[in-house]
Design a protein around this motif. Structure first.
Motif, short mmCIF file in Angstrom:
data_model
loop_
_atom_site.label_atom_id
_atom_site.label_comp_id
_atom_site.label_asym_id
_atom_site.label_seq_id
_atom_site.Cartn_x
_atom_site.Cartn_y
_atom_site.Cartn_z
N LYS A 18 89.11 103.47 6.31
CA LYS A 18 87.79 103.15 5.77
C LYS A 18 87.21 101.92 6.48
N ALA A 19 85.86 101.88 6.48
CA ALA A 19 85.18 100.81 7.23
C ALA A 19 85.59 99.43 6.74
N PHE B 179 91.23 94.49 8.81
CA PHE B 179 92.21 94.44 9.91
C PHE B 179 91.69 93.56 11.04
N LEU B 180 90.43 93.78 11.43
CA LEU B 180 89.87 93.03 12.56
C LEU B 180 89.82 91.53 12.27
#
Ligand SMILES: [Fe+2]
Ligand SMILES: [Fe+2]
Length: 148
Positions: free
Chosen positions: A2-3, A9-10
């Motif tokens: 999911k976005a 994560f980023l």
């Protein structure tokens, strides 16, 4: 993924991917044409996906930091003389990472135990370490088979 999870994560990987000597891992080859840096990034991403897919509750920050630093041994293992790389490099990675980062117990265990069961006495002792150890084997196999 999911976005919003991709975004999480980023954000976590951004905090570690330029810190310490992490960028230096770009100078070393891991498998085929893959650098150690890219390998560690892939292991971090795969670890994150695995815990999402399996709904495993973890400390995301420790998971990502441990994964990004799991091969922080900072030499080219193809031309490295000395003890057998497979057995020795988790110790080298942990020692280097401790010089550059304040590591939690979990992060240390992730790095130290990621080669288990090859290093039979260095056992993963938390969910995060198990996930990274499995993700490393998945990513290494892919790199070895498909990226030459
Ligand atoms: Fe490794
Ligand atoms: Fe690895």
């Amino acid at each position: 993924m999911k976005a919003e999870k991709q975004e999480a994560f980023l954000q976590l990987i951004d905090q570690v991917k330029d810190a310490g000597r992490t960028q230096e891992m770009k100078n070393f080859t891991q498998h085929g044409r893959i650098s150690t840096y890219y390998h560690c990034y892939s292991v971090a991403e795969t670890s994150f996906r695995l815990k999402e897919f399996l709904h495993i509750r973890v400390s995301e920050e420790e998971l990502i930091r441990g994964a990004m630093l799991h091969d922080y041994f900072l030499y080219d293992w193809h031309s490295h003389e000395g003890p057998l790389h497979g057995f020795y490099h988790p110790t080298a990675a942990l020692s280097n990472a401790k010089e550059d980062f304040e590591l939690t117990k979990k992060e240390q265990n992730i790095i130290y135990s990621h080669m288990w069961p090859l290093t039979i006495t260095k056992v993963p002792r938390c969910r995060e370490a198990w996930i990274v150890s499995i993700a490393d084997k998945i990513v290494s196999t892919k790199e070895t088979l498909f990226q030459r």
